[in-house]
Design a protein around this motif. Structure first.
Motif, PDB file in Angstrom:
ATOM      1  N   GLY A  19       0.871  -1.181   0.017  1.00 22.96           N
ATOM      2  CA  GLY A  19      -0.057   0.018   0.001  1.00 22.96           C
ATOM      3  C   GLY A  19       0.795   1.337  -0.117  1.00 22.96           C
ATOM      4  O   GLY A  19       1.867   1.110  -0.209  1.00 22.96           O
ATOM      5  N   ALA A  20       0.027   2.418   0.374  1.00 25.84           N
ATOM      6  CA  ALA A  20       0.920   3.862   0.458  1.00 25.84           C
ATOM      7  C   ALA A  20       0.386   4.386   1.723  1.00 25.84           C
ATOM      8  O   ALA A  20      -0.582   4.322   2.277  1.00 25.84           O
ATOM      9  CB  ALA A  20       0.271   4.577  -0.822  1.00 25.84           C
ATOM     10  N   PHE A  21       1.675   5.028   2.287  1.00 26.46           N
ATOM     11  CA  PHE A  21       1.439   5.638   3.419  1.00 26.46           C
ATOM     12  C   PHE A  21       1.374   7.321   3.071  1.00 26.46           C
ATOM     13  O   PHE A  21       1.920   7.796   2.375  1.00 26.46           O
ATOM     14  CB  PHE A  21       2.657   5.741   4.342  1.00 26.46           C
ATOM     15  N   VAL A  22       0.130   7.756   3.403  1.00 26.20           N
ATOM     16  CA  VAL A  22      -0.343   9.012   3.161  1.00 26.20           C
ATOM     17  C   VAL A  22      -0.248  10.194   4.276  1.00 26.20           C
ATOM     18  O   VAL A  22      -0.852   9.763   5.461  1.00 26.20           O
ATOM     19  CB  VAL A  22      -1.549   9.146   2.378  1.00 26.20           C
ATOM     20  N   GLU A  23       0.458  11.163   4.281  1.00 24.29           N
ATOM     21  CA  GLU A  23       0.279  11.970   5.425  1.00 24.29           C
ATOM     22  C   GLU A  23      -0.752  12.873   5.331  1.00 24.29           C
ATOM     23  O   GLU A  23      -1.005  13.891   4.349  1.00 24.29           O
ATOM     24  CB  GLU A  23       1.632  13.192   5.441  1.00 24.29           C
ATOM     25  N   VAL A  24      -1.742  12.960   6.262  1.00 23.11           N
ATOM     26  CA  VAL A  24      -2.990  13.753   6.181  1.00 23.11           C
ATOM     27  C   VAL A  24      -3.222  15.056   7.136  1.00 23.11           C
ATOM     28  O   VAL A  24      -3.875  15.854   7.363  1.00 23.11           O
ATOM     29  CB  VAL A  24      -4.086  12.972   6.523  1.00 23.11           C
ATOM     30  N   ALA A  25      -1.894  15.019   7.911  1.00 19.34           N
ATOM     31  CA  ALA A  25      -1.786  16.143   8.723  1.00 19.34           C
ATOM     32  C   ALA A  25      -0.122  16.150   9.346  1.00 19.34           C
ATOM     33  O   ALA A  25       0.419  15.039   9.257  1.00 19.34           O
ATOM     34  CB  ALA A  25      -2.471  16.095  10.047  1.00 19.34           C
ATOM     35  N   PRO A  26       0.389  17.123   9.650  1.00 24.12           N
ATOM     36  CA  PRO A  26       1.799  16.981  10.202  1.00 24.12           C
ATOM     37  C   PRO A  26       2.115  15.942  11.151  1.00 24.12           C
ATOM     38  O   PRO A  26       1.525  16.116  12.138  1.00 24.12           O
ATOM     39  CB  PRO A  26       2.222  18.526  10.536  1.00 24.12           C
ATOM     40  N   GLY A  27       2.748  15.048  10.878  1.00 24.30           N
ATOM     41  CA  GLY A  27       3.192  14.214  11.692  1.00 24.30           C
ATOM     42  C   GLY A  27       2.413  13.090  11.559  1.00 24.30           C
ATOM     43  O   GLY A  27       2.263  11.970  12.299  1.00 24.30           O
ATOM     44  N   VAL A  28       1.143  13.053  11.011  1.00 26.38           N
ATOM     45  CA  VAL A  28      -0.021  11.756  11.039  1.00 26.38           C
ATOM     46  C   VAL A  28       0.068  11.303   9.696  1.00 26.38           C
ATOM     47  O   VAL A  28      -0.279  11.980   8.567  1.00 26.38           O
ATOM     48  CB  VAL A  28      -1.086  12.669  11.328  1.00 26.38           C
TER      49      VAL A  28
END
Length: 412
Positions: free
Chosen positions: A298-307
């Motif tokens: 899969g893919a890791f997506v940053e939805v907020a700084p540090g998250v």
């Protein structure tokens, strides 16, 4: 005047002369300052007239006025360096006595590593000059523990010093205040470190910045806030977060007395991104994010700084894909739907395909479709075999028992 009176006067004069101190050049005498002038100080040493200490003989360092070295009523020990009764001139030196005493004291102070106090008399190129009975020099690098660019305001200050080097033949004395401060710092550091506990929150002052973090004074010792502990978001350089002199809250992460190290964190004293994001992002929300990493699953997506949340490969596209690289690339901006948000476990499940409309399925050609009411051979046989049923001429399903029951009865 009668002869008797002359004898009496002569006796009184002789008596007075007997009270006058007999001195000669080189003698060391004690006197009291009776007057301070620009050119020097007058001293009553019990001689028939007062002696003068010239300005240059008052101190081992340069002074502008005699009152910088002595005051009226002060008792001083001086050396007779000149005497002329005809002109009633008695020249004295306080510096010569101070110097002699100073060399003896300095040797003992050097051996005992004693701490002495001295006032800055001059600011010269390369350091400071102090009067310690002789001319003492404090190199610029030995004044403070930190770098000092301008020493102009140090004149008149009292320093606490240790003797580093003496050479009487060359009239050379090197002193250091930095050594005193270093020793006090080390003692204070051990005391403070002994009282620190992991997790303790303190207030400190940013002392200096480096490429890898910031050193923060926490009450007498410096601890390091590594760049990774400065904020929850990525920090390229500490100056993005703090500057020298800033007051900051820090949490103690690690104490290593044997290495003289204290590790601190600024970000640990602040609400983490997971806690703050949990208040603004809810399950079902569609938000924008940045693809940070791609993996086989899969893919890791940053939805907020540090998250960062995971978009599983099955949630990337409506069609089947073999690897996320077919569809995505790192740094790409995407819209994602929040499927699950667990701040306690720092886990977010996301979907890209649920933010997009599913493609319409294409209808199959007419010849590829099999009519529902088809009574033809192959299809009917397949149904009969699989379902244990037969089709009658009307297309109604009938059990085999109903069709052949009478014939089967003959075999009973």
């Amino acid at each position: 005047m009668s002869e008797e009176m002359n004898v009496q006067a002569q006796n009184e004069a002789e008596a007075a002369m007997s009270q006058v101190t007999v001195i000669k050049k080189g003698d060391i005498v004690t006197g009291k300052i009776v007057k301070v002038e620009d050119s020097g100080a007058l001293v009553d040493v019990g001689y028939k007239y007062d002696g003068l200490i010239p300005l240059k003989e008052l101190s081992s360092v340069g002074i502008d006025s005699a009152n910088q070295a002595v005051e009226v009523g002060q008792e001083v020990q001086v050396k007779v360096i000149g005497i002329n009764d005809a002109k009633e001139e008695l020249t004295l030196s306080k510096r010569a006595i101070d110097s002699e005493k100073a060399w003896e004291a300095l040797q003992a102070q050097l051996e005992n590593k004693a701490i002495i106090e001295a006032q800055v008399a001059e600011v010269v190129k390369g350091g400071l000059v102090v009067d310690i009975g002789v001319r003492g020099f404090v190199p610029a690098s030995m004044v403070e523990r930190h770098f000092v660019e301008d020493f102009a305001d140090y004149k008149g200050r009292t320093l606490r010093l240790q003797v580093k080097e003496i050479d009487r033949e060359k009239n050379k004395v090197i002193l250091s205040q930095k050594d005193v401060l270093d020793q006090e710092y080390e003692a204070k550091k051990k005391e403070i470190m002994a009282g620190l506990t992991i997790g303790q929150v303190l207030e400190g002052t940013v002392q200096r910045l480096t490429q890898f973090g910031a050193f923060v004074d926490i009450g007498g010792i410096d601890g390091l806030v590594h760049i990774s502990e400065m904020a929850w978001s990525h920090v390229g350089h500490p100056s993005e977060v703090v500057k020298e002199g800033d007051k900051v809250k820090v949490q103690v992460l690690k104490v290593e007395p044997e290495k003289d190290k204290v590790s601190l964190s600024i970000k640990s004293t602040q609400a983490g991104p997971w806690e703050t994001t949990a208040e603004s992002i809810k399950v079902g929300d569609i938000v924008s994010g940045t693809v940070k990493r791609l993996t086989t699953f899969g893919a890791f997506v940053e939805v907020a700084p540090g998250v960062e949340g995971l978009v599983h490969i099955s949630q990337i596209a409506h069609r089947h894909i073999g690897t996320p690289h077919e569809v995505l690339k790192e740094g790409q901006e995407v819209n994602v739907k929040v499927l699950d948000f667990n701040s306690a476990e720092k886990r977010v499940s996301l979907s890209i395909k649920e933010t997009e409309e599913a493609p319409v399925q294409e209808a199959k050609p007419e010849k590829e479709r099999q009519p529902r009411g088809d009574k033809s051979g192959n299809h009917a046989k397949e149904i009969a075999n699989n379902e244990n049923v037969s089709l009658n001429s009307q297309g109604l399903s009938t059990t085999l028992g109903e069709l052949f029951g009478d014939k089967l009865a003959k075999f009973k």
